[in-house]
Design a protein around this motif. Structure first.
Motif, PDB file in Angstrom:
ATOM      1  N   VAL A 121       0.838  -1.202   0.000  1.00  0.00           N
ATOM      2  CA  VAL A 121       0.000   0.000   0.000  1.00  0.00           C
ATOM      3  C   VAL A 121       0.871   1.250   0.000  1.00  0.00           C
ATOM      4  N   GLU A 122       1.952   1.199   0.758  1.00  0.00           N
ATOM      5  CA  GLU A 122       2.878   2.336   0.792  1.00  0.00           C
ATOM      6  C   GLU A 122       3.493   2.590  -0.586  1.00  0.00           C
ATOM      7  N   LYS A 123       3.811   1.522  -1.301  1.00  0.00           N
ATOM      8  CA  LYS A 123       4.353   1.686  -2.660  1.00  0.00           C
ATOM      9  C   LYS A 123       3.326   2.346  -3.580  1.00  0.00           C
ATOM     10  N   LEU A 124       2.086   1.903  -3.488  1.00  0.00           N
ATOM     11  CA  LEU A 124       1.051   2.432  -4.366  1.00  0.00           C
ATOM     12  C   LEU A 124       0.723   3.885  -4.042  1.00  0.00           C
ATOM     13  N   GLU A 125       0.869   4.261  -2.774  1.00  0.00           N
ATOM     14  CA  GLU A 125       0.557   5.631  -2.357  1.00  0.00           C
ATOM     15  C   GLU A 125       1.711   6.593  -2.612  1.00  0.00           C
ATOM     16  N   ASN A 126       2.823   6.082  -3.108  1.00  0.00           N
ATOM     17  CA  ASN A 126       3.982   6.926  -3.363  1.00  0.00           C
ATOM     18  C   ASN A 126       3.631   8.066  -4.319  1.00  0.00           C
ATOM     19  N   SER A 127       4.027   9.286  -3.957  1.00  0.00           N
ATOM     20  CA  SER A 127       3.817  10.516  -4.752  1.00  0.00           C
ATOM     21  C   SER A 127       2.406  11.078  -4.654  1.00  0.00           C
ATOM     22  N   LEU A 128       1.452  10.343  -4.075  1.00  0.00           N
ATOM     23  CA  LEU A 128       0.101  10.883  -3.975  1.00  0.00           C
ATOM     24  C   LEU A 128       0.046  12.082  -3.033  1.00  0.00           C
ATOM     25  N   SER A 129       0.820  12.038  -1.963  1.00  0.00           N
ATOM     26  CA  SER A 129       0.840  13.170  -1.036  1.00  0.00           C
ATOM     27  C   SER A 129       1.405  14.412  -1.719  1.00  0.00           C
ATOM     28  N   PHE A 130       2.397  14.214  -2.606  1.00  0.00           N
ATOM     29  CA  PHE A 130       2.959  15.356  -3.332  1.00  0.00           C
ATOM     30  C   PHE A 130       1.938  15.920  -4.306  1.00  0.00           C
ATOM     31  N   LEU A 131       1.129  15.047  -4.888  1.00  0.00           N
ATOM     32  CA  LEU A 131       0.067  15.488  -5.789  1.00  0.00           C
ATOM     33  C   LEU A 131      -0.958  16.330  -5.025  1.00  0.00           C
ATOM     34  N   ALA A 132      -1.276  15.904  -3.819  1.00  0.00           N
ATOM     35  CA  ALA A 132      -2.195  16.674  -2.984  1.00  0.00           C
ATOM     36  C   ALA A 132      -1.596  18.027  -2.609  1.00  0.00           C
ATOM     37  N   THR A 133      -0.283  18.047  -2.372  1.00  0.00           N
ATOM     38  CA  THR A 133       0.396  19.304  -2.037  1.00  0.00           C
ATOM     39  C   THR A 133       0.335  20.282  -3.204  1.00  0.00           C
ATOM     40  N   ALA A 186      -3.616  23.416 -10.225  1.00  0.00           N
ATOM     41  CA  ALA A 186      -4.245  22.821  -9.039  1.00  0.00           C
ATOM     42  C   ALA A 186      -5.415  21.900  -9.360  1.00  0.00           C
ATOM     43  N   ILE A 187      -6.266  22.316 -10.297  1.00  0.00           N
ATOM     44  CA  ILE A 187      -7.511  21.578 -10.548  1.00  0.00           C
ATOM     45  C   ILE A 187      -7.256  20.129 -10.993  1.00  0.00           C
ATOM     46  N   PRO A 188      -6.407  19.877 -11.991  1.00  0.00           N
ATOM     47  CA  PRO A 188      -6.154  18.472 -12.363  1.00  0.00           C
ATOM     48  C   PRO A 188      -5.535  17.667 -11.226  1.00  0.00           C
ATOM     49  N   ALA A 189      -4.657  18.307 -10.434  1.00  0.00           N
ATOM     50  CA  ALA A 189      -4.012  17.596  -9.328  1.00  0.00           C
ATOM     51  C   ALA A 189      -5.026  17.175  -8.273  1.00  0.00           C
ATOM     52  N   VAL A 190      -5.963  18.064  -7.949  1.00  0.00           N
ATOM     53  CA  VAL A 190      -6.978  17.752  -6.944  1.00  0.00           C
ATOM     54  C   VAL A 190      -7.916  16.654  -7.434  1.00  0.00           C
ATOM     55  N   ILE A 191      -8.372  16.778  -8.688  1.00  0.00           N
ATOM     56  CA  ILE A 191      -9.265  15.757  -9.252  1.00  0.00           C
ATOM     57  C   ILE A 191      -8.582  14.395  -9.280  1.00  0.00           C
ATOM     58  N   ALA A 192      -7.328  14.375  -9.748  1.00  0.00           N
ATOM     59  CA  ALA A 192      -6.596  13.110  -9.837  1.00  0.00           C
ATOM     60  C   ALA A 192      -6.353  12.516  -8.455  1.00  0.00           C
ATOM     61  N   TYR A 193      -6.003  13.353  -7.492  1.00  0.00           N
ATOM     62  CA  TYR A 193      -5.750  12.843  -6.141  1.00  0.00           C
ATOM     63  C   TYR A 193      -7.004  12.193  -5.567  1.00  0.00           C
ATOM     64  N   ASN A 194      -8.140  12.840  -5.719  1.00  0.00           N
ATOM     65  CA  ASN A 194      -9.393  12.275  -5.187  1.00  0.00           C
ATOM     66  C   ASN A 194      -9.733  10.945  -5.856  1.00  0.00           C
ATOM     67  N   ARG A 195      -9.517  10.869  -7.169  1.00  0.00           N
ATOM     68  CA  ARG A 195      -9.801   9.618  -7.880  1.00  0.00           C
ATOM     69  C   ARG A 195      -8.827   8.513  -7.458  1.00  0.00           C
ATOM     70  N   PHE A 196      -7.557   8.879  -7.329  1.00  0.00           N
ATOM     71  CA  PHE A 196      -6.556   7.888  -6.929  1.00  0.00           C
ATOM     72  C   PHE A 196      -6.795   7.425  -5.491  1.00  0.00           C
ATOM     73  N   ALA A 197      -7.197   8.348  -4.617  1.00  0.00           N
ATOM     74  CA  ALA A 197      -7.465   7.977  -3.227  1.00  0.00           C
ATOM     75  C   ALA A 197      -8.616   6.977  -3.151  1.00  0.00           C
ATOM     76  N   THR A 198      -9.640   7.190  -3.975  1.00  0.00           N
ATOM     77  CA  THR A 198     -10.760   6.245  -4.020  1.00  0.00           C
ATOM     78  C   THR A 198     -10.315   4.882  -4.530  1.00  0.00           C
ATOM     79  N   LYS A 199      -9.495   4.896  -5.586  1.00  0.00           N
ATOM     80  CA  LYS A 199      -8.999   3.626  -6.134  1.00  0.00           C
ATOM     81  C   LYS A 199      -8.079   2.927  -5.138  1.00  0.00           C
ATOM     82  N   MET A 200      -7.295   3.707  -4.396  1.00  0.00           N
ATOM     83  CA  MET A 200      -6.410   3.128  -3.389  1.00  0.00           C
ATOM     84  C   MET A 200      -7.212   2.421  -2.303  1.00  0.00           C
ATOM     85  N   GLU A 201      -8.316   3.014  -1.880  1.00  0.00           N
ATOM     86  CA  GLU A 201      -9.180   2.374  -0.880  1.00  0.00           C
ATOM     87  C   GLU A 201      -9.723   1.048  -1.410  1.00  0.00           C
ATOM     88  N   LYS A 202     -10.080   1.029  -2.686  1.00  0.00           N
ATOM     89  CA  LYS A 202     -10.597  -0.197  -3.296  1.00  0.00           C
ATOM     90  C   LYS A 202      -9.525  -1.273  -3.346  1.00  0.00           C
TER      91      LYS A 202
END
Length: 233
Positions: A121-133, A186-202
């Motif tokens: 999970v940590e590998k898959l979440e790599n760079s997502l926090s930077f995308l949120a930033t 900002a807009i593409p980064a926020v949209i992508a982060y939310n979608r990736f976060a949902t997929k990560m939960e799945k």
């Protein structure tokens, strides 16, 4: 007829600080898109590979054979395969040491799989926090450039005796471009982060469910083995 305002000219004639803000936002936008493309591919492959492996796992194949097939590849297993191999490896080790059903069937393998799950999970979440930033700070960086540009425009306006809209319009326009670029980053980064976060939960839920099901299988095998060991010949 000349419109009087040209997008490229406004950027080139902007103050050095505003140009630096724009350059920073362009770099953040390019970086965010690189992360988006990379993470999209990685997460999609992770989910597809998990479904493929689970289909193979539930096909009735012998677990030892499946483990040997993965080990024979010579490459480090990833995703759900890493969870399976860590659990089965610990199960086989405990089996060789003749541990009890409690340690053999659930505790050791379950802990090993939980560690593997956390790592994957940590590998898959790599760079997502930077995308949120990027999604969080880009509008503020753009706003800073806008404030600075408008401030300079009004300072220059105060130095002339007769002010006109034509004199202040370019300065305000170049300042507002910084805000637009901040939103563009900002807009593409926020949209992508939310979608990736949902997929990560799945994916994490998928991994977790497999881990629990596999732990139950190992536990049943351990109990069966212990019962057989206590049956007199």
């Amino acid at each position: 007829m000349d419109s009087g305002l040209n997008f490229i000219d406004l950027i080139l004639k902007a103050s050095f600080l505003v140009q630096l803000v724009m350059l920073t936002l362009v770099a953040l936008s390019v970086l965010s898109w690189a992360i988006i493309i990379q993470r999209r591919k990685i997460l999609s492959n992770a989910l597809a590979n998990a479904k493929k492996f689970e289909s193979r796992f539930w096909s009735g194949v012998d677990l030892s054979k499946l483990y040997n097939e993965i080990s024979a590849r010579g490459t480090q297993s990833e995703g759900i395969e890493a969870i399976f191999t860590s659990g089965f490896k610990e199960f086989a080790r405990a089996k060789r040491n003749n541990l009890s059903a409690a340690g053999l069937g659930i505790d050791g393998p379950h802990r090993a799989m939980r560690v593997a799950l956390s790592r994957e999970v940590e590998k898959l979440e790599n760079s997502l926090s930077f995308l949120a930033t990027i999604g969080s700070i880009s509008p503020y960086i753009g706003l800073f450039g806008t404030v600075w540009g408008i401030m300079n425009a009004f300072i220059a306006l105060g130095e002339v005796k007769q002010a006109t809209l034509q004199m202040v319009a370019p300065g305000i326009a170049e300042a507002l471009i910084a805000t637009a670029m901040g939103l563009f980053a900002a807009i593409p980064a926020v949209i992508a982060y939310n979608r990736f976060a949902t997929k990560m939960e799945k994916i994490e839920s998928y991994y977790g469910n497999f881990m629990e099901e596999f732990a139950n299988i190992l536990h049943r095998q351990a109990l069966t083995q212990e019962v057989k060991s206590h049956v007199p010949a």
